[in-house]
Design a protein around this motif. Structure first.
Motif, PDB file in Angstrom:
ATOM      1  N   ASN A  97       4.244   0.004   3.458  1.00 43.36           N
ATOM      2  CA  ASN A  97       3.427   1.217   3.367  1.00 43.36           C
ATOM      3  C   ASN A  97       2.039   0.864   3.870  1.00 43.36           C
ATOM      4  OD1 ASN A  97       5.267   3.151   2.079  1.00 43.36           O
ATOM      5  ND2 ASN A  97       5.223   1.717   0.367  1.00 43.36           N
ATOM      6  N   VAL A 145      -5.191  11.568   7.876  1.00 42.55           N
ATOM      7  CA  VAL A 145      -6.148  12.075   6.905  1.00 42.55           C
ATOM      8  C   VAL A 145      -7.555  11.971   7.472  1.00 42.55           C
ATOM      9  CG1 VAL A 145      -7.126  11.762   4.588  1.00 42.55           C
ATOM     10  CG2 VAL A 145      -4.687  11.369   4.981  1.00 42.55           C
ATOM     11  N   GLY A 168     -11.073  11.133   6.925  1.00 38.45           N
ATOM     12  CA  GLY A 168     -11.727  10.342   5.889  1.00 38.45           C
ATOM     13  C   GLY A 168     -12.676   9.313   6.453  1.00 38.45           C
ATOM     14  N   SER A 178     -11.437   4.805  -1.180  1.00 38.02           N
ATOM     15  CA  SER A 178     -10.921   5.146  -2.510  1.00 38.02           C
ATOM     16  C   SER A 178     -10.508   6.614  -2.574  1.00 38.02           C
ATOM     17  CB  SER A 178     -11.988   4.863  -3.580  1.00 38.02           C
ATOM     18  OG  SER A 178     -13.159   5.636  -3.345  1.00 38.02           O
ATOM     19  N   GLU A 179     -11.003   7.420  -1.627  1.00 32.85           N
ATOM     20  CA  GLU A 179     -10.681   8.842  -1.609  1.00 32.85           C
ATOM     21  C   GLU A 179      -9.343   9.141  -0.923  1.00 32.85           C
ATOM     22  OE1 GLU A 179     -13.972  10.845   0.160  1.00 32.85           O
ATOM     23  OE2 GLU A 179     -15.416  10.193  -1.365  1.00 32.85           O
ATOM     24  N   VAL A 180      -8.753   8.114  -0.300  1.00 35.33           N
ATOM     25  CA  VAL A 180      -7.469   8.300   0.391  1.00 35.33           C
ATOM     26  C   VAL A 180      -6.325   8.116  -0.604  1.00 35.33           C
ATOM     27  CG1 VAL A 180      -5.986   7.501   2.257  1.00 35.33           C
ATOM     28  CG2 VAL A 180      -8.476   7.447   2.539  1.00 35.33           C
ATOM     29  N   ALA A 181      -5.497   9.135  -0.724  1.00 41.03           N
ATOM     30  CA  ALA A 181      -4.383   9.072  -1.681  1.00 41.03           C
ATOM     31  C   ALA A 181      -3.251   8.203  -1.151  1.00 41.03           C
ATOM     32  CB  ALA A 181      -3.877  10.479  -1.972  1.00 41.03           C
ATOM     33  N   GLY A 182      -2.506   7.598  -2.068  1.00 42.55           N
ATOM     34  CA  GLY A 182      -1.341   6.814  -1.675  1.00 42.55           C
ATOM     35  C   GLY A 182      -1.371   5.405  -2.223  1.00 42.55           C
ATOM     36  N   THR A 183      -0.231   4.734  -2.115  1.00 44.70           N
ATOM     37  CA  THR A 183      -0.106   3.337  -2.519  1.00 44.70           C
ATOM     38  C   THR A 183       0.272   2.534  -1.282  1.00 44.70           C
ATOM     39  OG1 THR A 183       0.629   3.973  -4.732  1.00 44.70           O
ATOM     40  CG2 THR A 183       1.079   1.707  -4.043  1.00 44.70           C
ATOM     41  N   ARG A 243      -8.862  -1.326  -2.179  1.00 48.61           N
ATOM     42  CA  ARG A 243      -7.966  -0.171  -2.018  1.00 48.61           C
ATOM     43  C   ARG A 243      -6.515  -0.632  -1.823  1.00 48.61           C
ATOM     44  NH1 ARG A 243      -5.091   2.814  -2.659  1.00 48.61           N
ATOM     45  NH2 ARG A 243      -4.821   5.019  -2.111  1.00 48.61           N
TER      46      ARG A 243
END
Length: 297
Positions: free
Chosen positions: A126, A174, A176, A182-187, A215
């Motif tokens: 990922n 995204v 960004g 830290s504002e980017v969603a996901g793992t 992150r």
């Protein structure tokens, strides 16, 4: 004496080691205790303040104001450079990928080496890609990655990236900021940042890498790649005696001129930057590109 009626208060004061050492020496030489010496010094300070007021702190306050102004100026300069960079890549969006079609056998050989290495390392991962631009490297990574999220601050380049075919449906984009991941969603368990590192002001490298690594998390893999300096390639190199950064002056197809931060690094400099923050560090420096691959410590 009743504590409620005691007009004195016990203060805990941190003393730098040098000051503490000097006080201990003075106490040994005079026979006075350190507490007595501190009280005497405090009385002297209060007497001077009573006689001269805040003037006794003039030099200290001036130095503090100077430091605050310097910090403010640096922050303003960083924001100005950031805006310049955004405007440049917004204007360059349509012609960005032309740089990868240079008719140079050695250039293309290194480009292929980098692409194959990325595909191999991101397999099943990922991926968080910083400054993905038009998605050139996203396309390469998406061939083997489980999923990839590309982040960029310019909507023009993201529009181009989104318009490309993504047969595996494993890529997302995204809008960004590379400095606010830290504002980017996901793992994520893999980080990719190609041809972005050279645009980071040198005094922001440490904070960017710390944020990037935080992150991703410990144990994540990372690849960062960028250009090696080649005289005459990519515009005029500009140095400034008042800046540790170097710049490139570039002309786009529409005739507009842009001056952007473009820093170049040697093998030794890359080792100094990345070794303290990584494990299993590998560094490659070719004739056109360099890359580092490592595990986040």
């Amino acid at each position: 004496m009743d504590d409620k009626n005691d007009k004195t208060k016990r203060l805990s004061v941190y003393l730098p080691e040098k000051v503490k050492s000097d006080l201990e020496q003075m106490a040994d030489e005079t026979g006075l205790s350190m507490t007595q010496l501190i009280v005497m010094a405090t009385h002297g300070l209060l007497a001077n303040y009573s006689a001269q007021g805040g003037a006794i702190f003039a030099d200290l306050l001036a130095a503090r104001q100077r430091i605050l102004h310097e910090v403010k100026d640096k922050h303003q300069l960083f924001n100005e450079e950031k805006v310049k960079m955004q405007e440049y890549y917004g204007a360059r969006a349509e012609e960005y990928e032309r740089i990868y079609h240079r008719e140079d056998a050695e250039f293309q050989q290194e480009l292929t080496l980098l692409a194959e290495m990325i595909k191999k390392q991101v397999e099943g991962r990922n991926v968080l890609e910083v400054a993905c631009g038009t998605g050139y490297w996203t396309e390469i990574a998406a061939k083997t990655a489980k999923h990839i999220v590309g982040v960029d601050i310019r909507p023009e380049v993201l529009q181009i990236a989104k318009s490309k075919p993504w047969p595996a449906s494993n890529a997302a984009f995204v809008l960004g900021d590379a400095y606010q991941l830290s504002e980017v969603a996901g793992t994520f368990d893999f980080g990719l940042a190609n041809f972005w590192f050279s645009h980071i002001p040198k005094n922001r490298i440490e904070s960017f890498l710390q944020s990037f690594h935080q992150r991703l998390g410990s144990g994540a893999r990372v690849i960062i790649a960028d250009n090696v300096y080649v005289p005459g390639r990519g515009g005029e190199l500009i140095t400034n005696e008042h800046s540790e950064d170097t710049y490139k002056r570039r002309e786009l197809a529409d005739g507009s001129m842009h001056e952007i931060i473009k820093n170049y690094y040697s093998y030794e400099e890359l080792n100094d930057i990345f070794k303290p923050l990584s494990q299993h560090l590998r560094i490659f420096v070719g004739s056109s590109f360099w890359y580092v691959s490592y595990t986040v410590a």
